[in-house]
Design an enzyme around this catalytic site. Structure first.
Site, PDB file in Angstrom:
ATOM      1  CG  ASP A  53     -10.241  20.425 -60.806  1.00 53.57           C
ATOM      2  OD1 ASP A  53     -10.279  19.836 -59.977  1.00 53.57           O
ATOM      3  OD2 ASP A  53     -11.379  20.847 -61.433  1.00 53.57           O
ATOM      4  CG  ASP A 103     -18.673  17.820 -69.418  1.00 52.63           C
ATOM      5  OD1 ASP A 103     -19.252  16.908 -70.232  1.00 52.63           O
ATOM      6  OD2 ASP A 103     -17.304  17.562 -69.175  1.00 52.63           O
ATOM      7  NE  ARG A 147      -9.129  24.016 -59.452  1.00 54.73           N
ATOM      8  CZ  ARG A 147     -10.363  23.905 -59.749  1.00 54.73           C
ATOM      9  NH1 ARG A 147     -10.726  24.101 -61.006  1.00 54.73           N
ATOM     10  NH2 ARG A 147     -11.120  23.106 -59.159  1.00 54.73           N
ATOM     11  CD  GLU A 183     -19.808  27.315 -65.574  1.00 57.01           C
ATOM     12  OE1 GLU A 183     -18.661  27.312 -65.158  1.00 57.01           O
ATOM     13  OE2 GLU A 183     -20.747  26.712 -65.041  1.00 57.01           O
ATOM     14  CE  LYS A 201     -11.703  25.048 -54.651  1.00 57.28           C
ATOM     15  NZ  LYS A 201     -10.929  24.060 -54.118  1.00 57.28           N
ATOM     16  N   GLY A 202     -13.351  26.731 -61.240  1.00 57.56           N
ATOM     17  CA  GLY A 202     -12.769  26.456 -62.788  1.00 57.56           C
ATOM     18  C   GLY A 202     -12.664  27.910 -63.290  1.00 57.56           C
ATOM     19  CE  LYS A 212     -15.041  18.333 -72.086  1.00 52.78           C
ATOM     20  NZ  LYS A 212     -14.937  16.942 -70.804  1.00 52.78           N
TER      21      LYS A 212
END
Length: 183
Positions: free
Chosen positions: A163, A107, A169, A103, A47-48, A135
């Site tokens: 989130d 991470d 979010r 995206e 969902k990001g 990151k």
């Protein structure tokens, strides 16, 4: 939850809404140039990536098809398990398509690495990655992302689609989540 309550959950803002919009416009100009003579399929990872996909797509001048995939490797944790579950697969066949995976964040890279390998088996003509945030210090695998908005520290971040346990979010900025929230 009220804005004042949310503010107590934030340690600091890393990237403002204005900075995000400006950088997405720059990335869209690069993608417009790079895909000027090719049809591109934008693949958002739910969902990001919803916020990134929406704002990025509106900044494009080329016409790009869009599809969504939902995968999970986090659950309610702050770290990826590395075990990927497909929750929703693509509706569009990838055979012969120029795919741009959109995206929210890279991470550890474990989930995205799995996704890229999965897409490679489906016959795409090309596969590139656009990530709003990355990151570098958290990477467990190397991801060759052609388009990156911002490199950020390895803190746990929320906002702009990112989130913690399905909360935060909708924040317009990207901020570090205060440890008292998840410890």
């Amino acid at each position: 939850m009220r804005a004042a309550d949310i503010a107590q959950d934030l340690e600091r803002v890393l990237v403002t809404e204005e900075q995000i919009q400006e950088r997405l416009a720059e990335l869209a100009a690069e993608v417009d140039r790079d895909y000027a003579d090719r049809e591109v399929l934008l693949v958002g990872v739910l969902k990001g990536a919803v916020m990134v996909m929406a704002d990025f797509t509106r900044a494009l001048t080329i016409d790009a098809a869009m599809d969504w995939m939902a995968v999970s490797s986090y659950g309610a944790s702050t770290k990826s398990s590395g075990v990927v579950q497909i929750r929703k697969d693509l509706d569009t066949p990838l055979e012969g398509k120029h795919v741009l995976v959109v995206e929210d964040i890279i991470d550890s890279g474990l989930t995205l690495n799995w996704l890229l390998e999965h897409f490679a088996t489906r016959g795409a003509a090309s596969i590139e990655v656009l990530a709003a945030f990355r990151k570098p210090d958290a990477a467990k695998v190397e991801i060759d992302a052609k388009y990156v908005g911002f490199d950020i520290p390895s803190d746990f971040v929320i906002g702009y689609g990112l989130d913690y346990a399905e909360r935060y979010r909708g924040l317009r900025d990207v901020a570090v989540l205060a440890p008292h929230v998840y410890s």
